[in-house]
Design a protein around this motif. Structure first.
Motif, PDB file in Angstrom:
ATOM      1  N   ALA A  43       0.831  -1.205   0.000  1.00 57.26           N
ATOM      2  CA  ALA A  43       0.000   0.000   0.000  1.00 57.26           C
ATOM      3  C   ALA A  43       0.864   1.252   0.000  1.00 57.26           C
ATOM      4  O   ALA A  43       0.566   2.244  -0.670  1.00 57.26           O
ATOM      5  N   ARG A  44       1.948   1.203   0.745  1.00 57.54           N
ATOM      6  CA  ARG A  44       2.826   2.371   0.823  1.00 57.54           C
ATOM      7  C   ARG A  44       3.521   2.660  -0.512  1.00 57.54           C
ATOM      8  O   ARG A  44       3.950   3.782  -0.761  1.00 57.54           O
ATOM      9  N   ARG A  45       3.637   1.638  -1.346  1.00 55.49           N
ATOM     10  CA  ARG A  45       4.255   1.852  -2.657  1.00 55.49           C
ATOM     11  C   ARG A  45       3.267   2.372  -3.689  1.00 55.49           C
ATOM     12  O   ARG A  45       3.646   2.694  -4.818  1.00 55.49           O
ATOM     13  N   HIS A  46       1.987   2.423  -3.320  1.00 54.97           N
ATOM     14  CA  HIS A  46       0.972   2.941  -4.228  1.00 54.97           C
ATOM     15  C   HIS A  46       1.284   4.409  -4.543  1.00 54.97           C
ATOM     16  O   HIS A  46       1.602   5.181  -3.643  1.00 54.97           O
ATOM     17  N   PRO A  47       1.206   4.817  -5.810  1.00 57.48           N
ATOM     18  CA  PRO A  47       1.579   6.197  -6.159  1.00 57.48           C
ATOM     19  C   PRO A  47       0.726   7.261  -5.477  1.00 57.48           C
ATOM     20  O   PRO A  47       1.143   8.411  -5.357  1.00 57.48           O
ATOM     21  N   ARG A  48      -0.469   6.872  -5.008  1.00 55.66           N
ATOM     22  CA  ARG A  48      -1.340   7.831  -4.342  1.00 55.66           C
ATOM     23  C   ARG A  48      -1.507   7.493  -2.863  1.00 55.66           C
ATOM     24  O   ARG A  48      -2.518   7.828  -2.256  1.00 55.66           O
ATOM     25  N   PHE A  49      -0.518   6.854  -2.277  1.00 58.31           N
ATOM     26  CA  PHE A  49      -0.624   6.516  -0.855  1.00 58.31           C
ATOM     27  C   PHE A  49      -0.896   7.781  -0.051  1.00 58.31           C
ATOM     28  O   PHE A  49      -0.236   8.809  -0.254  1.00 58.31           O
ATOM     29  N   PRO A  50      -1.883   7.740   0.867  1.00 59.11           N
ATOM     30  CA  PRO A  50      -2.235   8.951   1.622  1.00 59.11           C
ATOM     31  C   PRO A  50      -1.076   9.576   2.380  1.00 59.11           C
ATOM     32  O   PRO A  50      -1.102  10.761   2.686  1.00 59.11           O
ATOM     33  N   GLY A  51      -0.055   8.763   2.692  1.00 65.85           N
ATOM     34  CA  GLY A  51       1.096   9.319   3.377  1.00 65.85           C
ATOM     35  C   GLY A  51       0.880   9.544   4.857  1.00 65.85           C
ATOM     36  O   GLY A  51       1.640  10.275   5.493  1.00 65.85           O
ATOM     37  N   GLU A  52      -0.133   8.922   5.398  1.00 68.54           N
ATOM     38  CA  GLU A  52      -0.432   9.074   6.815  1.00 68.54           C
ATOM     39  C   GLU A  52      -0.170   7.760   7.538  1.00 68.54           C
ATOM     40  O   GLU A  52      -0.592   6.713   7.091  1.00 68.54           O
ATOM     41  N   ASP A  53       0.539   7.833   8.623  1.00 67.95           N
ATOM     42  CA  ASP A  53       0.816   6.640   9.411  1.00 67.95           C
ATOM     43  C   ASP A  53      -0.359   6.400  10.352  1.00 67.95           C
ATOM     44  O   ASP A  53      -0.268   6.592  11.566  1.00 67.95           O
ATOM     45  N   ARG A  54      -1.478   5.997   9.789  1.00 74.73           N
ATOM     46  CA  ARG A  54      -2.703   5.809  10.557  1.00 74.73           C
ATOM     47  C   ARG A  54      -3.478   4.642   9.984  1.00 74.73           C
ATOM     48  O   ARG A  54      -3.222   4.167   8.870  1.00 74.73           O
ATOM     49  N   ALA A  55      -4.428   4.172  10.750  1.00 77.65           N
ATOM     50  CA  ALA A  55      -5.292   3.079  10.318  1.00 77.65           C
ATOM     51  C   ALA A  55      -6.477   3.634   9.536  1.00 77.65           C
ATOM     52  O   ALA A  55      -6.929   4.755   9.768  1.00 77.65           O
TER      53      ALA A  55
END
Length: 281
Positions: free
Chosen positions: A17-29
């Protein structure tokens, strides 16, 4: 029946998910209690969970969420996660399909498997787009498999590349078991296109594939933080323009209910075999 056909959830975002180009960039659930009120407020009957390709523990959590939530209608699993199905009867019960990349070498195997198991196959655009001719051949060889082009088939943001993409989509539209999920590009397109351009793209897809083969998907939470779920729905509504209610309801959920074969007690489904034979329009 209204269904958001592209939702992802996690307690802790897996590496994929973190490698997704549009990852929200938030370290949250992103949990059921975050998306369920949004769906309910907007009169949606539920959504489909699309796995991000996590580990067995993350897949098991998705199953639990589907079992305990009235609004989470099933899971679309990554094709490379299929080994988990044999080990989990509970996963089998909520599995609605698989997804794989368009440039994967095992699309034919995935399509044949999905057809045999009564599942849909989502195709995510690869680095080089969809590869329309090979994908059309796979669809033709597996007429009983609903194939769904995720993220609207990956329309390029560069104007000079759109003509080639449109020609490829015309080729794919000739295969009656190919559908288009209007997901993922709401957030990317909003950053680059005006409403008129977005509308012209959606009208093109409507004209080529017809109302029976288009599905709405928010791609939440990957649309965040720039664009909310509500904004994605609003742009979808603007893009399809003034349409009759029956038309809107097909795109907003009836097609998803049929393509992913949601349980009949949850939706009055049209016959998929009959639908594949309908002309576009």
């Amino acid at each position: 029946m209204r269904i958001d056909s592209q939702i992802s959830l996690w307690k802790q975002a897996p590496g994929s998910a973190r490698r997704h180009p549009r990852f929200p960039g938030e370290d949250r659930a992103f949990l059921p209690e975050h998306i369920e009120p949004i769906l309910a407020r907007n009169r949606f009957d539920g959504g489909l969970l699309v796995s991000t390709g996590g580990e067995a523990e993350e897949i098991a959590q998705l199953v639990v969420w589907c079992e305990t939530s009235a609004l989470l209608k099933g899971i679309v699993l990554a094709w490379n996660e299929r080994a988990a199905v044999a080990e989990s009867p509970a996963l089998t019960a909520v599995l609605r399909g698989y997804w794989t990349l368009a440039d994967s070498t095992d699309i034919s195997d995935a399509a044949a498997h999905c057809g045999a198991e009564g599942l849909a196959l989502d195709i995510v655009p690869g680095v080089n787009g969809l590869g329309s001719a090979p994908l059309a051949a796979v669809a033709s060889a597996n007429p009983g498999t609903p194939i769904v082009l995720a993220h609207a088939g990956g329309p390029p943001l560069e104007q000079h590349a759109l003509a080639e993409w449109m020609e490829g989509m015309r080729t794919l539209a000739k295969e009656p078991n190919i559908h288009v999920k209007l997901s993922g590009f709401w957030s990317t397109a909003l950053d680059a296109w005006n409403v008129a351009t977005l509308q012209s793209l959606v009208v093109f897809l409507i004209n080529e594939f017809g109302a029976n083969r288009l599905l709405f998907g928010s791609d939440w939470p990957f649309c965040l933080p720039a664009h909310s779920w509500k904004e994605c729905l609003a742009r979808f509504t603007q893009s399809i323009g003034a349409r009759k209610m029956d038309f809107r309801e097909l795109l907003l959920g009836e097609n998803a209910a049929r393509v992913y074969r949601l349980p009949r007690q949850e939706a009055e489904l049209l016959s998929p075999e009959a639908d594949f034979l309908k002309p576009n329009g």
